[in-house]
Design a protein around this motif. Structure first.
Motif, PDB file in Angstrom:
ATOM      1  N   GLY A 129      -0.222  -7.751  -6.683  1.00  0.00           N
ATOM      2  CA  GLY A 129      -1.446  -7.768  -5.880  1.00  0.00           C
ATOM      3  C   GLY A 129      -2.473  -8.647  -6.581  1.00  0.00           C
ATOM      4  O   GLY A 129      -2.221  -9.155  -7.682  1.00  0.00           O
ATOM      5  N   ASN A 130      -3.625  -8.813  -5.970  1.00  0.00           N
ATOM      6  CA  ASN A 130      -4.569  -9.796  -6.515  1.00  0.00           C
ATOM      7  C   ASN A 130      -5.789  -9.203  -7.205  1.00  0.00           C
ATOM      8  O   ASN A 130      -6.753  -9.912  -7.494  1.00  0.00           O
ATOM      9  CB  ASN A 130      -4.991 -10.750  -5.398  1.00  0.00           C
ATOM     10  N   SER A 131      -5.765  -7.927  -7.527  1.00  0.00           N
ATOM     11  CA  SER A 131      -6.936  -7.307  -8.155  1.00  0.00           C
ATOM     12  C   SER A 131      -7.231  -7.886  -9.542  1.00  0.00           C
ATOM     13  O   SER A 131      -6.315  -8.222 -10.307  1.00  0.00           O
ATOM     14  CB  SER A 131      -6.709  -5.800  -8.289  1.00  0.00           C
ATOM     15  N   ASN A 169      -0.826 -14.385  -1.039  1.00  0.00           N
ATOM     16  CA  ASN A 169      -1.885 -15.318  -0.656  1.00  0.00           C
ATOM     17  C   ASN A 169      -2.084 -16.507  -1.590  1.00  0.00           C
ATOM     18  O   ASN A 169      -3.226 -16.879  -1.894  1.00  0.00           O
ATOM     19  CB  ASN A 169      -3.193 -14.539  -0.444  1.00  0.00           C
ATOM     20  N   ASN A 173      -1.712 -15.918   4.096  1.00  0.00           N
ATOM     21  CA  ASN A 173      -2.471 -15.702   5.330  1.00  0.00           C
ATOM     22  C   ASN A 173      -3.152 -17.022   5.671  1.00  0.00           C
ATOM     23  O   ASN A 173      -3.683 -17.677   4.767  1.00  0.00           O
ATOM     24  CB  ASN A 173      -3.577 -14.657   5.112  1.00  0.00           C
ATOM     25  N   ARG A 179     -10.431 -20.068   2.670  1.00  0.00           N
ATOM     26  CA  ARG A 179     -11.051 -19.417   1.515  1.00  0.00           C
ATOM     27  C   ARG A 179     -10.807 -20.136   0.206  1.00  0.00           C
ATOM     28  O   ARG A 179     -11.711 -20.300  -0.603  1.00  0.00           O
ATOM     29  CB  ARG A 179     -10.499 -17.995   1.404  1.00  0.00           C
ATOM     30  N   THR A 190      -2.387  -3.938   4.565  1.00  0.00           N
ATOM     31  CA  THR A 190      -2.704  -5.125   3.769  1.00  0.00           C
ATOM     32  C   THR A 190      -1.398  -5.858   3.448  1.00  0.00           C
ATOM     33  O   THR A 190      -0.297  -5.295   3.561  1.00  0.00           O
ATOM     34  CB  THR A 190      -3.361  -4.753   2.427  1.00  0.00           C
ATOM     35  N   THR A 191      -1.568  -7.092   2.994  1.00  0.00           N
ATOM     36  CA  THR A 191      -0.392  -7.864   2.585  1.00  0.00           C
ATOM     37  C   THR A 191       0.396  -7.096   1.517  1.00  0.00           C
ATOM     38  O   THR A 191       1.625  -7.058   1.556  1.00  0.00           O
ATOM     39  CB  THR A 191      -0.859  -9.220   2.004  1.00  0.00           C
ATOM     40  N   GLY A 192      -0.327  -6.483   0.576  1.00  0.00           N
ATOM     41  CA  GLY A 192       0.357  -5.771  -0.503  1.00  0.00           C
ATOM     42  C   GLY A 192       1.221  -4.627   0.028  1.00  0.00           C
ATOM     43  O   GLY A 192       2.373  -4.456  -0.383  1.00  0.00           O
ATOM     44  N   PHE A 237      -2.700  -3.922  -8.127  1.00  0.00           N
ATOM     45  CA  PHE A 237      -3.164  -3.089  -7.013  1.00  0.00           C
ATOM     46  C   PHE A 237      -4.246  -2.183  -7.580  1.00  0.00           C
ATOM     47  O   PHE A 237      -3.955  -1.232  -8.319  1.00  0.00           O
ATOM     48  CB  PHE A 237      -2.016  -2.232  -6.429  1.00  0.00           C
ATOM     49  N   TRP A 238      -5.475  -2.479  -7.262  1.00  0.00           N
ATOM     50  CA  TRP A 238      -6.608  -1.675  -7.756  1.00  0.00           C
ATOM     51  C   TRP A 238      -7.844  -2.035  -6.937  1.00  0.00           C
ATOM     52  O   TRP A 238      -8.646  -2.900  -7.322  1.00  0.00           O
ATOM     53  CB  TRP A 238      -6.836  -1.917  -9.259  1.00  0.00           C
ATOM     54  N   PRO A 239      -8.021  -1.403  -5.790  1.00  0.00           N
ATOM     55  CA  PRO A 239      -9.127  -1.787  -4.907  1.00  0.00           C
ATOM     56  C   PRO A 239     -10.437  -1.085  -5.240  1.00  0.00           C
ATOM     57  O   PRO A 239     -11.132  -0.606  -4.341  1.00  0.00           O
ATOM     58  CB  PRO A 239      -8.604  -1.379  -3.522  1.00  0.00           C
ATOM     59  N   TYR A 295     -12.761  -8.231  -7.756  1.00  0.00           N
ATOM     60  CA  TYR A 295     -11.935  -7.957  -6.573  1.00  0.00           C
ATOM     61  C   TYR A 295     -10.623  -8.757  -6.636  1.00  0.00           C
ATOM     62  O   TYR A 295      -9.541  -8.222  -6.404  1.00  0.00           O
ATOM     63  CB  TYR A 295     -12.723  -8.312  -5.307  1.00  0.00           C
ATOM     64  N   HIS A 296     -10.742 -10.039  -6.954  1.00  0.00           N
ATOM     65  CA  HIS A 296      -9.568 -10.891  -7.186  1.00  0.00           C
ATOM     66  C   HIS A 296      -9.593 -11.354  -8.633  1.00  0.00           C
ATOM     67  O   HIS A 296     -10.670 -11.619  -9.160  1.00  0.00           O
ATOM     68  CB  HIS A 296      -9.612 -12.149  -6.309  1.00  0.00           C
ATOM     69  N   HIS A 329      -8.859  -3.429   6.841  1.00  0.00           N
ATOM     70  CA  HIS A 329      -8.026  -2.727   5.861  1.00  0.00           C
ATOM     71  C   HIS A 329      -8.628  -1.407   5.403  1.00  0.00           C
ATOM     72  O   HIS A 329      -9.831  -1.191   5.488  1.00  0.00           O
ATOM     73  CB  HIS A 329      -7.804  -3.610   4.633  1.00  0.00           C
TER      74      HIS A 329
HETATM   75  N1  CTP Z   1      -5.210  -5.665  -3.761  1.00  0.00           N
HETATM   76  C1  CTP Z   1      -5.643  -4.489  -4.376  1.00  0.00           C
HETATM   77  N2  CTP Z   1      -6.868  -4.449  -4.978  1.00  0.00           N
HETATM   78  C2  CTP Z   1      -7.679  -5.510  -4.957  1.00  0.00           C
HETATM   79  C3  CTP Z   1      -7.263  -6.700  -4.306  1.00  0.00           C
HETATM   80  C4  CTP Z   1      -6.024  -6.743  -3.707  1.00  0.00           C
HETATM   81  O1  CTP Z   1      -4.919  -3.497  -4.382  1.00  0.00           O
HETATM   82  N3  CTP Z   1      -8.867  -5.433  -5.584  1.00  0.00           N
HETATM   83  C5  CTP Z   1      -3.856  -5.718  -3.181  1.00  0.00           C
HETATM   84  C6  CTP Z   1      -3.833  -5.425  -1.675  1.00  0.00           C
HETATM   85  O2  CTP Z   1      -2.670  -4.712  -1.363  1.00  0.00           O
HETATM   86  C7  CTP Z   1      -3.770  -6.814  -1.081  1.00  0.00           C
HETATM   87  C8  CTP Z   1      -2.980  -7.607  -2.110  1.00  0.00           C
HETATM   88  O3  CTP Z   1      -3.345  -7.034  -3.361  1.00  0.00           O
HETATM   89  O4  CTP Z   1      -3.116  -6.865   0.160  1.00  0.00           O
HETATM   90  C9  CTP Z   1      -3.256  -9.089  -2.093  1.00  0.00           C
HETATM   91  O5  CTP Z   1      -4.637  -9.324  -2.211  1.00  0.00           O
HETATM   92  P1  CTP Z   1      -5.467 -10.177  -1.139  1.00  0.00           P
HETATM   93  O6  CTP Z   1      -4.908 -11.541  -1.146  1.00  0.00           O
HETATM   94  O7  CTP Z   1      -6.893 -10.011  -1.363  1.00  0.00           O
HETATM   95  O8  CTP Z   1      -5.146  -9.301   0.179  1.00  0.00           O
HETATM   96  P2  CTP Z   1      -5.046  -9.326   1.737  1.00  0.00           P
HETATM   97  O9  CTP Z   1      -4.493  -8.025   2.202  1.00  0.00           O
HETATM   98  O10 CTP Z   1      -4.326 -10.525   2.143  1.00  0.00           O
HETATM   99  O11 CTP Z   1      -6.459  -9.396   2.311  1.00  0.00           O
HETATM  100  P3  CTP Z   1      -6.714 -10.035   3.699  1.00  0.00           P
HETATM  101  O12 CTP Z   1      -5.615  -9.569   4.603  1.00  0.00           O
HETATM  102  O13 CTP Z   1      -8.033  -9.494   4.098  1.00  0.00           O
HETATM  103  O14 CTP Z   1      -6.694 -11.536   3.478  1.00  0.00           O
END
Ligand code: CTP
Length: 319
Positions: free
Chosen positions: A108-110, A132, A153, A159, A241-243, A262-264, A276-277, A293
């Motif tokens: 994931g991207n956290s 992504n 996506n 972005r 979500t993508t994850g 994975f840490w939202p 966040y990323h 989401h």
């Molecule tokens: N993720 C997470 N915590 C974060 C950011 C991301 O757990 N702080 C996880 C989510 O499961 C997310 C995945 O990592 O789907 C990939 O991150 P991102 O590219 O931000 O997610 P998307 O789901 O693609 O967001 P969106 O659909 O809005 O583009």
């Protein structure tokens, strides 16, 4: 049906950010975790009642032809035509046909990945999934480099690549695509109408520059099928979500699944700020009603599965 209880009846709408990371305390990576093979197989079987990752990972060439009209999954009133380029890039057979991997990493991207030192551990897995087109080179110590499947996506083009407004951005995207070097590039092209042009730009670049990627475009039913599975298990997500999508697909072809990044939540388990990323300055927006989401709710479900041994979540440093 549903012997795996991933129950959550609480409302995801309001999240108390200050306490959230404490509530979700997960023991350090080194603490004892053991894989529950029986449960993993049971989950695979249950998910197979809703979707089959081998088929749903991509629409195949044989099923469409140029000019065919497709209704977007989330914008049913809007349509797109299957372009010649898209048709050319559809795979003939599933990129996952007959595949089974002993271990898979889903990254994931956290920002929790920063300073994790997880790169070598991630790269040691048999199959690595990323989301992504997140950059890896500059962060390899923490996120690794190996990429077997990466999602994109259409919004990523806006972005992260400024909608290719000039040559510099086109070149940046080209370089990122070249670096994929044979991996699967998974593009949800049929989900929302907004991405039409961006998908076309990417398809064109891939063909024009003979980029070595295996493109895949998820089936029209995938999103609803994934949502259906989780709803049946009482995880009331709005749009996966993508994850979460990647985890759901991976249960089909991965024996053991390891999740990183994975840490939202904006604070880590020691109450330090978390981006966040890991690679940009995007801010947390998932609590807003407008967001499609429900990440904290998804996280809670994944955490339960971690505790049951169906998957392993790493949210701190790797050994
Ligand atoms: N993720 C997470 N915590 C974060 C950011 C991301 O757990 N702080 C996880 C989510 O499961 C997310 C995945 O990592 O789907 C990939 O991150 P991102 O590219 O931000 O997610 P998307 O789901 O693609 O967001 P969106 O659909 O809005 O583009």
């Amino acid at each position: 049906r549903a012997e795996v209880v991933i129950n959550d009846s609480s409302s995801p709408a309001v999240v108390d950010r200050s306490n959230e990371s404490i509530k979700h305390n997960i023991k350090p990576a080194s603490s004892k975790w053991s894989h529950n093979q029986t449960l993993s197989l049971k989950i695979r079987k249950q998910i197979l009642k809703f979707l089959d990752a081998e088929k749903d990972i991509s629409v195949l060439k044989g099923t469409l032809k140029p000019g065919d009209i497709i209704h977007y999954v989330f914008d049913r009133d809007s349509t797109m035509n299957v372009s010649q380029n898209l048709y050319e890039l559809l795979p003939r057979t599933s990129p996952l046909k007959g595949k089974q991997f002993p271990t898979c990493a889903i990254v994931g991207n956290s920002g929790v990945l920063l300073h994790s030192g997880c790169g070598p551990e991630i790269d040691a897995h048999s199959f690595v999934i990323r989301c992504n087109l997140a950059p890896v080179q500059e962060y390899s110590q923490d996120v690794g480099m190996k990429t077997d499947l990466v999602t994109m996506n259409p919004s990523v083009i806006q972005r992260a690549f400024e909608d290719l407004v000039n040559e510099t951005w086109r070149e940046k995207l080209l370089q990122r695509l070249h670096s994929l070097n044979g991996s699967i590039l998974w593009i949800p092209a049929f989900m929302a109408k907004g991405g039409k042009e961006r998908v076309e730009w990417v398809n064109e670049l891939i063909l024009k520059h003979h980029i070595n990627v295996r493109t895949a475009y998820p089936s029209l039913r995938l999103l609803h099928a994934v949502r259906g599975y989780w709803l049946t298990n009482k995880v009331h997500i709005k749009r996966p979500t993508t994850g979460l999508l990647m985890y759901t697909l991976a249960t089909r072809f991965c024996n053991r699944i390891y999740l990183y990044g994975f840490w939202p939540f904006p604070l880590d388990q020691n109450q330090n700020p978390v981006k966040y990323h890991y690679y940009d300055s995007l801010k947390y927006g998932y609590t807003s009603q407008a967001s499609p989401h429900t990440m904290p709710l998804e996280f809670k479900a994944l955490k339960t599965l971690h505790q049951q041994g169906a998957l392993k979540l790493t949210v701190g440093e790797c050994d």
